[in-house]
Structure formats: C-alpha cells, structure tokens
Scaffold this active site. Structure first.
Site, PDB file in Angstrom:
ATOM      1  N   ASP A  57       0.863  -1.172   0.000  1.00 16.04           N
ATOM      2  CA  ASP A  57       0.000   0.000   0.000  1.00 16.04           C
ATOM      3  C   ASP A  57       0.900   1.223   0.000  1.00 16.04           C
ATOM      4  OD1 ASP A  57      -2.244   1.846   0.940  1.00 16.04           O
ATOM      5  OD2 ASP A  57      -3.251  -0.093   1.071  1.00 16.04           O
ATOM      6  N   HIS A  91      -3.615   6.082   3.517  1.00 16.91           N
ATOM      7  CA  HIS A  91      -4.272   4.840   3.119  1.00 16.91           C
ATOM      8  C   HIS A  91      -3.613   3.631   3.770  1.00 16.91           C
ATOM      9  CE1 HIS A  91      -5.904   1.706   0.419  1.00 16.91           C
ATOM     10  NE2 HIS A  91      -6.885   2.567   0.205  1.00 16.91           N
ATOM     11  N   ASN A 195     -13.896  -0.459  -7.027  1.00 17.47           N
ATOM     12  CA  ASN A 195     -15.080   0.334  -6.702  1.00 17.47           C
ATOM     13  C   ASN A 195     -15.768   0.871  -7.953  1.00 17.47           C
ATOM     14  OD1 ASN A 195     -14.553   0.088  -3.900  1.00 17.47           O
ATOM     15  ND2 ASN A 195     -13.033   1.703  -4.077  1.00 17.47           N
ATOM     16  N   ALA A 214      -6.611  -8.719  -7.839  1.00 17.40           N
ATOM     17  CA  ALA A 214      -7.764  -9.502  -7.380  1.00 17.40           C
ATOM     18  C   ALA A 214      -8.190 -10.540  -8.414  1.00 17.40           C
ATOM     19  CB  ALA A 214      -8.936  -8.581  -7.053  1.00 17.40           C
TER      20      ALA A 214
END
Length: 394
Positions: A57, A91, A195, A214
């Site tokens: 991240d 984040h 998203n 993913a």
C-alpha cells in the site's frame, strides 16, 4: 470520504480524509464491524499472535498508538533502486490499523490485534507520485513492477498474509509471476475487487471491469457490504469477488493518531486479511487454497444462488472460518498404500526384469568374438606359411 479505484494501467489507491473523533467514539463506532465479522468470538481462539501481515500500500505510520512497536517498514518498492525513504501514507496506515490495531488505551482494535505489520510501500497516496514509479528502470530484474517487487519481498521476509487494497485494470506478467511465487510458498493473498460497481459501464452492462491482482487465480478478491449486510453500490461486481466484508463507514486510524471513517473495497480487503491472519496464527501450515475454502464455506448472508458477483459466497465469519480451518488442517495430504495391492482379481504381475545386459547373450557374444579371433589368427598363420614356401621355391 473517497474510495479505492483503478485508473488506467497504474495501481491506484484512495486519498482518505480523516474526521475528528475520540478513542471512545471509535470503539463504539467500530463495534458493528467486529459484530459483522464475528471477530470477538474468534478472539477466544486466537488474536493473531505470531503472524506478520504485509500491507502492500502506501507507507504505514509506525508511531500511531495502535501500531506502536509492531510495524516493520520495508524499502520503498516504487523504484528498483530502493533509494527513496518510505513516507507515511493515510491509506496504508488506515489499512494496517483495521488489520492489527492493538486497541491500546481504548483505541481502535484490528481484526487480528496481536498480529504484526510489514509495511511495503508500492504506491503513494498522492496521485501525482505515480509519475515517479519505475516499473522497469533497467537496473532490476527485467519486467519488474512495484507490485511484483513488493510481493516477492514480503514473501521472502516471512509474511504469511499479504493485503493489497489496490488495483489496476491491466494484467502484468511480472505481477502474475510474483503472485504464483507467493502462493507456492504458502502465503495467503487478499486483494480489493475495486469500486466500479456504480460506474457508467457497470450500469450499462451489468458487470464491472476486472481489476488486478484480485483477478489473478489464487487471490482472494473482496467485495463490500454496508451495515445491513447488503452490497454497497460502488463495489465492483465480477467473478473475481470471492467474499465480502464491511466497507461503508468503517473507523480507522490515520497518521498522527487521528480517527476517521473510510469506505471502499480497500477497507473490506484489510478486514478479510485480518481474518486470514487469525487462521494462519492458529494453523500456520494451512495452504492458501484451504484458507480460502475455510473463508468461503462459512460465510454469513449467503446469496440465494450460493454465489453472486457482488458479494461472492457471502460475508466472512471469522469464528466459523477458524472452526472450519481446524477441520481442514486435520486432513491428511496422502494415504499409505500397501505394496501387495493391485487392481482386479488376477495374479500379481511378476517383478520387472532388472536393467542391464542379459548374461546368456553376453556369453554367446563373447564366445563368438573369441572364435572369430581364433579363426582370424589361424588364417593369418596359414597365409604367412604359404607365402614363405612360395618364396623358398623361387
């Protein structure tokens, strides 16, 4: 609040905004999240001790009270030179807090409060920093990317779970090979599905673009649900979604120790990574595919058809997943087989002939060679004597 998204072929993160809140507020605000995951019941078995979760991240702030003393910061993976000092990111810090927040002094508790964090910076909060990312600057292994470097580094440093609250539309060979590398060494990989569920494309076509990592086989893709357990409108809907977790108004900690609420499949991913850490803490040798089976076979709020592309197999239940993992860990990998067994009712086949030369044939061949040599010698002698007699007669 903003959400994780994916733009172009570069990895993308959310820029999170912290809102003022006290420690007492955050404890109360996060209770619904712990209840949704049945986390406190799972803590009766394990709280994640002995497991390191790598957070690929933006950088994690190791000084916040909930993470103090439990964060190791890796080199910045945005360049293969590893010459940039890692910077704290909103984040990354938020994700680490919901995974392993200790709850110190009444603060926020993560799903695996006794787990450790390995912060592996692969991207910055500030979108402008994407211009500085060097997927392959000529000094490292050909075809590297920040994500592939981070995956290999985290695996080699002993992380048992890797949380990736990020995504990109493109599928890179270097990333795919790094995912395979981590899985082959028993590391559980968890990533955000994205998203894009409320995008124009999704509304027109009834599905969202896949995001990676993913979408890679073996990676646990995560969707998002709200307080009622319903899919959030922004959560991407495609077949990369394996399970779901809370992703709407989830409390988290930001650099400096401030609190706020975040939304997106990014925080859903971090929560599922925390549950995976609980499983790996109790059953450290359980293979990634069995961890995934434990998570998917024990979910709450299962869809009517047992699966859909919004929530996958349902919302993760930490306590039930731990229980199922215990049964899966008891399975034997192989069974002993008796040497005298064979298929059918006939007699057992004779043992195979040992490799090597046949003795009888070797004797015949050797005898033939000897006789040939004797015959050749006799011929030479006869011809020699005949030649001598002819010479003497002349």
């Amino acid at each position: 609040m903003t959400r994780l998204g994916a733009a172009g072929s570069a990895l993308a993160l959310a820029c999170l905004v912290a809102g003022p809140a006290s420690a007492l507020d955050v404890r109360g605000d996060q209770q619904w999240v712990l209840d949704a995951l049945n986390a406190e019941k799972a803590w009766e078995v394990t709280r994640g001790a002995g497991v390191t979760v790598a957070v690929l991240d933006s950088g994690v702030d190791p000084s916040v009270p909930e993470l103090r003393g439990k964060v190791t910061v890796a080199p910045d993976m945005q360049s293969s030179m590893f010459d940039d000092a890692p910077r704290n990111g909103s984040h990354g810090t938020a994700m680490a807090s919901v995974i392993a927040g200790s709850g110190r002094d009444g603060g926020l508790r993560g799903v695996a409060p006794d787990a450790r964090i390995l912060s592996v910076p692969v991207i910055a909060d500030d979108e402008r920093d994407e211009e500085k990312v060097e997927p392959d600057d000529g000094f490292g292994q050909a075809g590297e990317s920040p994500l592939s470097r981070g995956l290999r580094y985290a695996t080699d440093q002993g992380a048992r779970v890797i949380s990736m609250s990020l995504g990109a539309y493109g599928s890179e060979r270097a990333d795919r090979e790094a995912v395979a590398y981590a899985l082959s060494r028993g590391v559980v990989l968890v990533a955000a599905s994205g998203n894009d569920g409320d995008s124009v494309y999704a509304r027109e076509h009834g599905t969202s673009f896949w995001t990676f990592p993913a979408g890679f086989p073996g990676v646990i893709g995560v969707g998002s649900v709200d307080k009622k357990g319903k899919p959030t409108g922004f959560s991407s809907d495609n077949l990369s979604v394996m399970v779901a977790a809370p992703g709407d108004g989830v409390p988290a900690v930001f650099p400096g120790g401030s609190y706020g609420r975040i939304e997106g499949t990014s925080v859903s991913t971090a929560l599922v990574a925390g549950v995976a850490a609980l499983i790996k803490s109790k059953y450290p040798t359980l293979r990634p595919e069995l961890v995934a089976q434990a998570l998917t076979s024990t979910t709450r709020g299962k869809p009517a058809a047992r699966y859909n592309d919004k929530v996958g197999f349902g919302v993760v239940d930490a306590a039930a997943a731990l229980d199922r993992a215990g049964r899966l860990a008891g399975y034997r990998v192989s069974l002993p087989v008796r040497d005298d067994l064979h298929f059918g009712n006939g007699t057992t086949a004779p043992p195979p002939t040992p490799p090597g030369p046949d003795p009888l044939r070797m004797w015949v061949f050797g005898g033939g060679v000897v006789l040939g040599l004797i015959g050749f010698g006799a011929g030479v002698i006869v011809l020699t004597r005949r030649s001598e007699r002819q010479t003497a007669g002349r």
